[in-house]
Scaffold this motif. Sequence first.
Motif, mmCIF file in Angstrom:
data_model
loop_
_atom_site.group_PDB
_atom_site.id
_atom_site.type_symbol
_atom_site.label_atom_id
_atom_site.label_comp_id
_atom_site.label_asym_id
_atom_site.label_seq_id
_atom_site.Cartn_x
_atom_site.Cartn_y
_atom_site.Cartn_z
ATOM 1 N N VAL A 84 26.081 45.283 25.650
ATOM 2 C CA VAL A 84 26.916 45.987 26.626
ATOM 3 C C VAL A 84 27.756 44.961 27.378
ATOM 4 O O VAL A 84 27.215 44.028 27.979
ATOM 5 N N THR A 85 29.066 45.112 27.342
ATOM 6 C CA THR A 85 29.959 44.220 28.071
ATOM 7 C C THR A 85 30.660 44.996 29.176
ATOM 8 O O THR A 85 30.815 46.216 29.103
ATOM 9 N N ILE A 86 31.086 44.267 30.192
ATOM 10 C CA ILE A 86 31.796 44.883 31.315
ATOM 11 C C ILE A 86 33.244 44.417 31.302
ATOM 12 O O ILE A 86 33.536 43.240 31.553
ATOM 13 N N SER A 87 34.145 45.325 30.993
ATOM 14 C CA SER A 87 35.571 45.040 31.115
ATOM 15 C C SER A 87 35.989 45.542 32.503
ATOM 16 O O SER A 87 35.368 45.194 33.502
ATOM 17 N N SER A 88 36.998 46.356 32.587
ATOM 18 C CA SER A 88 37.495 46.871 33.856
ATOM 19 C C SER A 88 38.549 47.917 33.551
ATOM 20 O O SER A 88 39.082 47.971 32.426
ATOM 21 N N VAL A 89 38.868 48.732 34.545
ATOM 22 C CA VAL A 89 40.032 49.601 34.373
ATOM 23 C C VAL A 89 41.270 48.736 34.134
ATOM 24 O O VAL A 89 42.230 49.164 33.482
ATOM 25 N N PHE A 90 41.227 47.469 34.614
ATOM 26 C CA PHE A 90 42.308 46.525 34.344
ATOM 27 C C PHE A 90 42.177 45.906 32.961
ATOM 28 O O PHE A 90 42.928 44.996 32.617
ATOM 29 N N GLY A 91 41.249 46.388 32.176
ATOM 30 C CA GLY A 91 41.219 46.090 30.758
ATOM 31 C C GLY A 91 41.869 47.192 29.956
ATOM 32 O O GLY A 91 42.013 47.100 28.729
ATOM 33 N N LEU A 92 42.266 48.261 30.648
ATOM 34 C CA LEU A 92 42.997 49.377 30.034
ATOM 35 C C LEU A 92 44.468 49.346 30.423
ATOM 36 O O LEU A 92 45.325 49.819 29.687
ATOM 37 N N MET A 93 44.746 48.845 31.626
ATOM 38 C CA MET A 93 46.116 48.773 32.133
ATOM 39 C C MET A 93 46.291 47.459 32.887
ATOM 40 O O MET A 93 45.326 46.851 33.337
ATOM 41 N N THR A 94 47.549 47.029 32.989
ATOM 42 C CA THR A 94 47.840 45.823 33.752
ATOM 43 C C THR A 94 48.298 46.193 35.154
ATOM 44 O O THR A 94 48.660 47.340 35.432
ATOM 45 N N ALA A 95 48.267 45.202 36.040
ATOM 46 C CA ALA A 95 48.714 45.411 37.413
ATOM 47 C C ALA A 95 49.309 44.114 37.934
ATOM 48 O O ALA A 95 48.813 43.031 37.615
ATOM 49 N N PRO A 96 50.365 44.186 38.727
ATOM 50 C CA PRO A 96 50.955 42.968 39.290
ATOM 51 C C PRO A 96 49.984 42.260 40.213
ATOM 52 O O PRO A 96 49.195 42.894 40.904
ATOM 53 N N ARG A 97 50.025 40.935 40.209
ATOM 54 C CA ARG A 97 49.206 40.052 41.034
ATOM 55 C C ARG A 97 47.770 39.926 40.523
ATOM 56 O O ARG A 97 46.934 39.296 41.166
ATOM 57 N N TYR A 98 47.505 40.507 39.354
ATOM 58 C CA TYR A 98 46.166 40.388 38.758
ATOM 59 C C TYR A 98 46.280 39.977 37.290
ATOM 60 O O TYR A 98 45.475 40.389 36.463
ATOM 61 N N SER A 99 47.269 39.158 36.977
ATOM 62 C CA SER A 99 47.542 38.824 35.575
ATOM 63 C C SER A 99 46.351 38.143 34.907
ATOM 64 O O SER A 99 45.980 38.480 33.777
#
Length: 280
Positions: free
Chosen positions: A138-153
């Motif tokens: 089991v690995t932990i990605s993030s909702v930011f592994g589905l979409m990108t967001a500015p300032r979190y590159s």
Amino acid sequence: MSYYDGKGVVITGAGSGIGRALAVELSARGARLALSDRNGDALAATARRCGPSSGDLRTDVVDVTDRPAVMSYADSVAGDLEPVDVVFSVAGVLHTGSVLASSFVDVEEVFAVNYWGVVNTTKAFLPHVTKAEHGHIVTISSVFGLMTAPRYSAYCASKFAVRAFTESLRQEMIIDRKPVSVTCVYPGGIRTPIMRNGLFAAGEDRTAVTNSFDRVVARTSPERAATRILRGVERRRARVLVGADARVIGGLLRGLGDAYPHVIPSLARLTRILRGSAPG
């Protein structure tokens, strides 16, 4: 009897947040636990939270970025748990800052923990997990592994990498007919110290960003997240979205498809305009 009763379970990043919540819940469900974190005091606090119901529980201070240490740890744990049924790779670090302002050192640290930590843990434990009757990674990605967001590159890139690594691993286990299921978890805003303990580029207002995260974004408790993750693992899901925000974003991404990167800047500009016109 609990699905996890008697299973040998490894959790990295067990010192706080989702890792701690998983440890406490799995302890209550009768799992045999091997918990690790690079923060020894936080790890000890997790062990205390597991309480008298913990039964078989070992704790080790291990940094997932230290590959030789992780490999040695895996062999030692395998000797104790035998078999290693489930491995949760939870350790992670958040970074806030624009590409221009972010230092190479911070970006490398994000990848060392978020991506290479998952790779190191998976590579170290996979030979042992394949010996279990029905093993699980089991690995932990993030909702930011589905979409990108500015300032979190940096954070987004590392979590996309976790997603790609995990999906490829799942395909390999199916093709090779290995008795190992693979699940990737995509949390939304969880009430954990990840933002407070995160890395910040020069010029970022740590206090303001942290307060905004705690007040607006972090809507799901670690305990609720752990319950949903464990349910998804029990059902051998390939993907588990955690939190209403993650499920909403997942739905929006299916609808927007490749158009979503064009929508984000527009929303950011609108937010700035509304803030600028707000009274006070």
